[in-house]
Design an enzyme around this catalytic site. Sequence first.
Site, PDB file in Angstrom:
ATOM      1  N   GLU A  69       6.949-107.462  26.858  1.00 28.36           N
ATOM      2  CA  GLU A  69       6.930-108.324  25.655  1.00 28.36           C
ATOM      3  C   GLU A  69       6.435-107.579  24.414  1.00 28.36           C
ATOM      4  OE1 GLU A  69       4.900-112.032  26.520  1.00 28.36           O
ATOM      5  OE2 GLU A  69       6.544-112.707  27.809  1.00 28.36           O
ATOM      6  N   GLU A  74      10.639-112.961  33.774  1.00 26.66           N
ATOM      7  CA  GLU A  74       9.593-113.992  33.784  1.00 26.66           C
ATOM      8  C   GLU A  74      10.250-115.328  33.465  1.00 26.66           C
ATOM      9  OE1 GLU A  74       5.913-113.467  31.653  1.00 26.66           O
ATOM     10  OE2 GLU A  74       5.977-111.289  31.953  1.00 26.66           O
TER      11      GLU A  74
HETATM   12  O1  AHR Z   1       3.148-114.843  33.048  1.00 32.33           O
HETATM   13  C1  AHR Z   1       2.147-115.056  32.108  1.00 32.33           C
HETATM   14  C2  AHR Z   1       2.353-114.242  30.833  1.00 32.33           C
HETATM   15  O2  AHR Z   1       3.462-114.728  30.139  1.00 32.33           O
HETATM   16  C3  AHR Z   1       2.660-112.784  31.006  1.00 32.33           C
HETATM   17  O3  AHR Z   1       1.520-112.017  31.150  1.00 32.33           O
HETATM   18  C4  AHR Z   1       3.364-112.445  29.729  1.00 32.33           C
HETATM   19  O4  AHR Z   1       4.287-111.388  29.892  1.00 32.33           O
HETATM   20  C5  AHR Z   1       3.989-113.737  29.286  1.00 32.33           C
HETATM   21  O5  AHR Z   1       3.697-114.032  27.980  1.00 32.33           O
END
Ligand code: AHR
Length: 504
Positions: free
Chosen positions: A172, A291
């Site tokens: 990110e 994610e």
């Molecule tokens: O999964 C929780 C968080 O969400 C992770 O650390 C991050 O990559 C995202 O913002």
Amino acid sequence: MRASVIAHRDFCISAIDDRVYGAFLEHLGRAIYTGIYEPGHKTADKHGMRGDVAKLVRDLNIPLVRYPGGNFVSAYNWEDGIGPRETRPTRLDLAWHTSDSNAVGVHEFSDWCDAVGTKMMLAINLGSRGLDEARNFVEYVNGPTGSYWGDLRKKNGRAAPFDVKHWCLGNEMDGPWQVGHKTADEYGRLASETAKTLRAFDKSLELIVCGSSNADMATYPEWERVVLEHTYESVDHISLHMYFANRAKNTANYLALNHKLDSYIATVSSTIDYVKAKKRSKRKVSISFDEWNVWYHSNAADRAVLDGNGGWPHAPRLLEDIYNFEDVLQVGCIINTFIRRSDVVKIACIAQLVNVIAPIMTEPGGAAWRQTIYYPYYFASIFGRGTALQLDVTSPSYDADVAADVPYLDISGVHDEAGGTLTFFAVNRHGTETLETSVSLEGFGEAAIIDHQVMTHDNLQAANTLANPNAVTPKKGKGAKVAGNRLTLRLAPYSYSMIRLKLA
Ligand code: AHR
């Protein structure tokens, strides 16, 4: 209410990449500590890994697990997690305002992956660190002995390279919250040089460059264009993330959110094609949706730790969303979207796997149990492998905040030619009407129902807890029939169904 579907053996979207059933574990809250790792727990193995958790993970047949972050990775020193445990430093984790003992590092995580039958997908810190630490990490993990890093790995107990194929170039990096946040140009240059360097070590690595953290980022989708223009020829996947929430307590809007996911995938897919054309490239970059999950239930409870009022606790309860039955429907729709976009989404990771926004929960010193969302993830991972079918769906629909004409029926179909099965995953988004669904099976020959599992509940808020771990579970479905080439289904209001047919 009636819906109809045509499934034709020859109308296919794509082979589904098994890696879309991946997962993610971060050094965050209790994902690692008292999640997968709890020495002293009555089920712990000789490495201190919980056997009860390993069993629930193993049952999911997860192809790969992304590790060790997440936001955590952007200030992580991988060297802290190697060598004798007693010499490893306790570090402050700036992402989650906690401290980390480093009792688990790449060696321990690899042993755990072997034990649960999965593979590591490692993330590199491109936030606080850069190219040199990245190349050292990759050489340590995959390099031969007879070289500095390979010999150090051997000294630490592992002579054979770990042979990790998937590497995420940061996490990110578009997010201002990230340690070492960068502009698209700054990140694109660094990712490109890092990819070039890692490829000089091993051309066959699969490299994943950061796309947008979500589709609401101000820099989306320009971020993707710029980053891909820097990296197109040297990476394999672009990473996307999305979390789903029902803060307004509006189920109809909530269950339409996979339409936003669908547009996000479509836009990034078009951006990939644009850069490919601009570069006159033969290379096909795909999407790693590494994610995704529902995340909002725990937001308020987390504030105290995240604001730093509690100091730097080790493994506090953080992001411990307790999922309800409504979230089963949401996860069913999300996975259906990945199956329908299997032409471009080649990796996806549920975030996360244990305790932290996770399908599996644990109590320190106590039980481990399946959250409600474990089940749709389980059914898809076990039975959703094969070829995604291009279904022709006719369903009544409704207008939601994120999209017009959202069909009440959300469905995907998977043909496993080798196994001779056809599987449908269906969600009825209607709260009061049964969907009388007729599926025309074209070109499959004789078919018979071999399994029909249904999840439904009269309370959308029902959840599985330590005290009541089986409040929401799948039940054998009733009323599905095959006659000739027609499958008929009665999809109950607010229900998730998995129907498997054996083909002659
Ligand atoms: O999964 C929780 C968080 O969400 C992770 O650390 C991050 O990559 C995202 O913002």
